[in-house]
Design an enzyme around this catalytic site. Structure first.
Site, PDB file in Angstrom:
ATOM      1  N   GLY A  48      53.527  49.960  34.768  1.00 24.09           N
ATOM      2  CA  GLY A  48      54.084  49.995  36.118  1.00 24.09           C
ATOM      3  C   GLY A  48      53.097  50.514  37.143  1.00 24.09           C
ATOM      4  O   GLY A  48      52.964  49.966  38.237  1.00 24.09           O
ATOM      5  N   CYS A  49      52.384  51.564  36.785  1.00 28.21           N
ATOM      6  CA  CYS A  49      51.426  52.165  37.707  1.00 28.21           C
ATOM      7  C   CYS A  49      50.236  51.246  37.956  1.00 28.21           C
ATOM      8  O   CYS A  49      49.699  51.199  39.063  1.00 28.21           O
ATOM      9  CB  CYS A  49      50.970  53.525  37.187  1.00 28.21           C
ATOM     10  SG  CYS A  49      52.338  54.709  37.107  1.00 28.21           S
ATOM     11  N   THR A  50      49.842  50.480  36.940  1.00 28.21           N
ATOM     12  CA  THR A  50      48.764  49.508  37.106  1.00 28.21           C
ATOM     13  C   THR A  50      49.212  48.405  38.057  1.00 28.21           C
ATOM     14  O   THR A  50      48.469  48.028  38.971  1.00 28.21           O
ATOM     15  CB  THR A  50      48.341  48.929  35.746  1.00 28.21           C
ATOM     16  OG1 THR A  50      47.849  50.007  34.934  1.00 28.21           O
ATOM     17  CG2 THR A  50      47.255  47.875  35.903  1.00 28.21           C
ATOM     18  N   ALA A  53      49.268  49.865  41.633  1.00 28.01           N
ATOM     19  CA  ALA A  53      47.914  50.087  42.154  1.00 28.01           C
ATOM     20  C   ALA A  53      47.236  48.754  42.492  1.00 28.01           C
ATOM     21  O   ALA A  53      46.584  48.634  43.532  1.00 28.01           O
ATOM     22  CB  ALA A  53      47.081  50.871  41.143  1.00 28.01           C
TER      23      ALA A  53
END
Length: 157
Positions: A48-50, A53
């Site tokens: 999710g964070c990738t 970003a």
């Protein structure tokens, strides 16, 4: 456990100075006179964070053209952030807050629901700080996917 203090539109943005992926100090005051999106995410190099970003990376030119900079903050150490920046070709600063002091001041660390359970952790959050250092938008519990597109619509970018 007490409720997390949350920021609202019109609040002064809490000042911070944190190390980036290269261990250089970056301060909110570095963006004085410009708008800046400050977003908080749980962990570099997770799915999710990738996605989030990379969405910011892919929309950075349009945001910058509208006078908006982007800064991401997580509890990751600078070395992990450096690998994440290199692996994903990220072109905006990622800052390290392993003590979670800034996360807490911005209301981005505390109790949250995850898979039906109440846990303590990073609350995925996004803020727009205006040129005067005031919170112009505060969004908590945002989704990693589709968030940047919604933010662009909300900001008319």
């Amino acid at each position: 456990m007490s409720a997390t203090t949350r920021l609202s539109v019109g609040d002064p943005a809490p000042a911070f100075t944190l190390p980036d992926a290269q261990d250089n100090a970056v301060s909110l005051s570095d963006y004085a006179g410009r708008k800046v999106i400050v977003y908080f995410y749980p962990a570099a190099a997770t799915p999710g964070c990738t996605k989030q970003a990379c969405d910011f990376r892919d929309n950075l030119a349009e945001l910058n053209d509208s006078g908006i900079d982007v800064v991401g903050i997580s509890p990751d150490k600078p070395a992990k952030l450096a690998k994440f920046v290199a692996d994903e070709g990220l072109t905006f600063p990622l800052l390290s807050d392993p003590e979670k002091k800034v996360l807490t001041e911005w209301g981005a660390f505390g109790e949250k629901k995850m898979y039906g359970k109440t846990v303590t952790g990073v609350i995925r959050s996004t803020f727009l700080v205006d040129e005067n250092g005031t919170i112009a938008a505060a969004q908590y519990n945002v989704r990693a996917t589709g968030h940047v597109a919604k933010l662009r619509r909300d900001l008319s970018v």
